[in-house]
Scaffold this motif. Structure first.
Motif, PDB file in Angstrom:
ATOM      1  N   LEU A 108     -22.402  37.716  57.891  1.00 25.64           N
ATOM      2  CA  LEU A 108     -21.014  38.020  58.252  1.00 25.64           C
ATOM      3  C   LEU A 108     -20.950  39.150  59.277  1.00 25.64           C
ATOM      4  O   LEU A 108     -20.166  39.093  60.221  1.00 25.64           O
ATOM      5  CB  LEU A 108     -20.212  38.384  57.003  1.00 25.64           C
ATOM      6  CG  LEU A 108     -19.944  37.234  56.034  1.00 25.64           C
ATOM      7  CD1 LEU A 108     -19.409  37.762  54.710  1.00 25.64           C
ATOM      8  CD2 LEU A 108     -18.987  36.227  56.635  1.00 25.64           C
ATOM      9  N   PRO A 159     -21.440  33.503  60.131  1.00 25.51           N
ATOM     10  CA  PRO A 159     -21.306  33.229  58.701  1.00 25.51           C
ATOM     11  C   PRO A 159     -22.316  32.164  58.256  1.00 25.51           C
ATOM     12  O   PRO A 159     -22.494  31.149  58.933  1.00 25.51           O
ATOM     13  CB  PRO A 159     -19.881  32.713  58.557  1.00 25.51           C
ATOM     14  CG  PRO A 159     -19.165  33.183  59.775  1.00 25.51           C
ATOM     15  CD  PRO A 159     -20.196  33.291  60.863  1.00 25.51           C
ATOM     16  N   ARG A 207     -12.986  30.830  61.776  1.00 28.50           N
ATOM     17  CA  ARG A 207     -12.257  31.616  60.775  1.00 28.50           C
ATOM     18  C   ARG A 207     -12.445  31.008  59.382  1.00 28.50           C
ATOM     19  O   ARG A 207     -12.650  31.726  58.402  1.00 28.50           O
ATOM     20  CB  ARG A 207     -10.775  31.693  61.134  1.00 28.50           C
ATOM     21  CG  ARG A 207      -9.975  32.578  60.200  1.00 28.50           C
ATOM     22  CD  ARG A 207      -8.494  32.698  60.606  1.00 28.50           C
ATOM     23  NE  ARG A 207      -7.840  31.405  60.809  1.00 28.50           N
ATOM     24  CZ  ARG A 207      -7.505  30.895  62.001  1.00 28.50           C
ATOM     25  NH1 ARG A 207      -7.742  31.562  63.100  1.00 28.50           N
ATOM     26  NH2 ARG A 207      -6.902  29.726  62.083  1.00 28.50           N
ATOM     27  N   TYR A 257     -15.728  32.058  58.066  1.00 27.12           N
ATOM     28  CA  TYR A 257     -15.708  33.457  57.625  1.00 27.12           C
ATOM     29  C   TYR A 257     -15.089  33.559  56.229  1.00 27.12           C
ATOM     30  O   TYR A 257     -15.585  34.278  55.364  1.00 27.12           O
ATOM     31  CB  TYR A 257     -14.920  34.339  58.601  1.00 27.12           C
ATOM     32  CG  TYR A 257     -15.768  34.959  59.672  1.00 27.12           C
ATOM     33  CD1 TYR A 257     -16.596  36.044  59.398  1.00 27.12           C
ATOM     34  CD2 TYR A 257     -15.743  34.457  60.967  1.00 27.12           C
ATOM     35  CE1 TYR A 257     -17.375  36.616  60.392  1.00 27.12           C
ATOM     36  CE2 TYR A 257     -16.513  35.025  61.969  1.00 27.12           C
ATOM     37  CZ  TYR A 257     -17.327  36.102  61.673  1.00 27.12           C
ATOM     38  OH  TYR A 257     -18.101  36.657  62.656  1.00 27.12           O
ATOM     39  N   SER A 301     -17.518  31.869  53.659  1.00 32.33           N
ATOM     40  CA  SER A 301     -18.695  32.726  53.487  1.00 32.33           C
ATOM     41  C   SER A 301     -18.336  33.998  52.735  1.00 32.33           C
ATOM     42  O   SER A 301     -19.104  34.478  51.892  1.00 32.33           O
ATOM     43  CB  SER A 301     -19.305  33.094  54.848  1.00 32.33           C
ATOM     44  OG  SER A 301     -19.893  31.970  55.457  1.00 32.33           O
TER      45      SER A 301
END
Length: 178
Positions: A94, A99, A121, A124, A127
Motif C-alpha cells: 500500500l 496494492p 481505488r 486500495y 487491500s
C-alpha cells in the motif's frame, strides 16, 4: 480474487502444527505455497501472486532453517512471526502504491480498465480491508502467545476477520461492477 487461496499456506500451517509440530507444519505450509506458485506460473496468469510468493519464501526459509537447526519454537511464536511478515508485506504494498490485490485481477478482464482511478481505488480499499484483517490476526496471535487461555478468543478473532474481509471483498467488488 483468490486472496483466500493465497492465504491457504497460513491455514495449512495452523492445522498442521497441531498434527505434526512446528517443523512439520512449516514443511506442509511451504509445500502448499510451492504448489500454489507452480499452479500460478503454469496457468493463465504466468506469475505467482504476492501472497503465494511471500508464503513460499517465509515458510520455505523457516522450514529449511528448522530442518538444519532443530529450534524449539513455540507454534504461536512462529504464527505471530509469519503473520507479522505478511502484514508488513501488505502494508508495504500500500505504501509503495501497488496494492497487493492488483496481482489478483482477473487475467481475462479488460487491461484498459486496470489503469482507471476507480479500479486502482477499489484495489486500495480491498487491500486495506485485508491488511486490517491480517492486523487483527497478528493481534490475536500476540494475545494467545502472551495469554494461552485466550485461544478461543484468538480463533474467534481470526475467523471473524477472514470472514468479514472475504464478505466485504465480494460485496465491494459486486458494487464496482454496477
Amino acid at each position: 480474487m483468490n486472496i483466500l487461496l493465497g492465504l491457504l499456506p497460513f491455514l495449512v500451517f495452523a492445522i498442521a502444527a497441531r498434527l505434526f509440530g512446528t517443523s512439520g507444519a512449516l514443511c506442509a505450509a511451504a509445500l502448499t505455497a510451492l504448489i500454489l506458485c507452480a499452479r500460478d506460473w503454469t496457468g493463465p496468469r504466468r506469475h505467482c501472486g504476492l501472497l503465494e510468493l511471500v508464503s513460499l519464501i517465509v515458510f520455505g526459509g523457516l522450514a529449511v532453517y528448522a530442518g538444519l537447526t532443530r529450534p524449539a519454537w513455540p507454534v504461536m511464536g512462529v504464527r505471530l512471526a509469519v503473520d507479522a511478515v505478511l502484514l508488513l508485506v501488505m502494508l508495504a504494498s500500500l505504501l509503495i502504491g501497488r496494492p497487493f490485490t492488483l496481482g489478483y485481477a482477473r487475467p481475462e478482464g479488460d487491461p484498459a480498465a486496470w489503469l482507471t482511478p476507480r479500479f486502482i481505488r477499489g484495489h486500495y480499499v480491498v487491500s486495506g480491508v485485508w491488511t486490517a484483517a491480517v492486523a487483527a490476526i497478528v493481534a490475536a496471535d500476540a494475545l494467545v502467545l502472551v495469554w494461552p487461555n485466550a485461544l478461543m478468543v484468538g480463533v474467534a478473532v481470526i475467523v471473524t476477520a477472514l470472514l468479514a474481509a472475504s464478505r466485504f471483498t465480494r460485496r465491494y467488488a459486486a458494487s464496482l461492477r454496477t
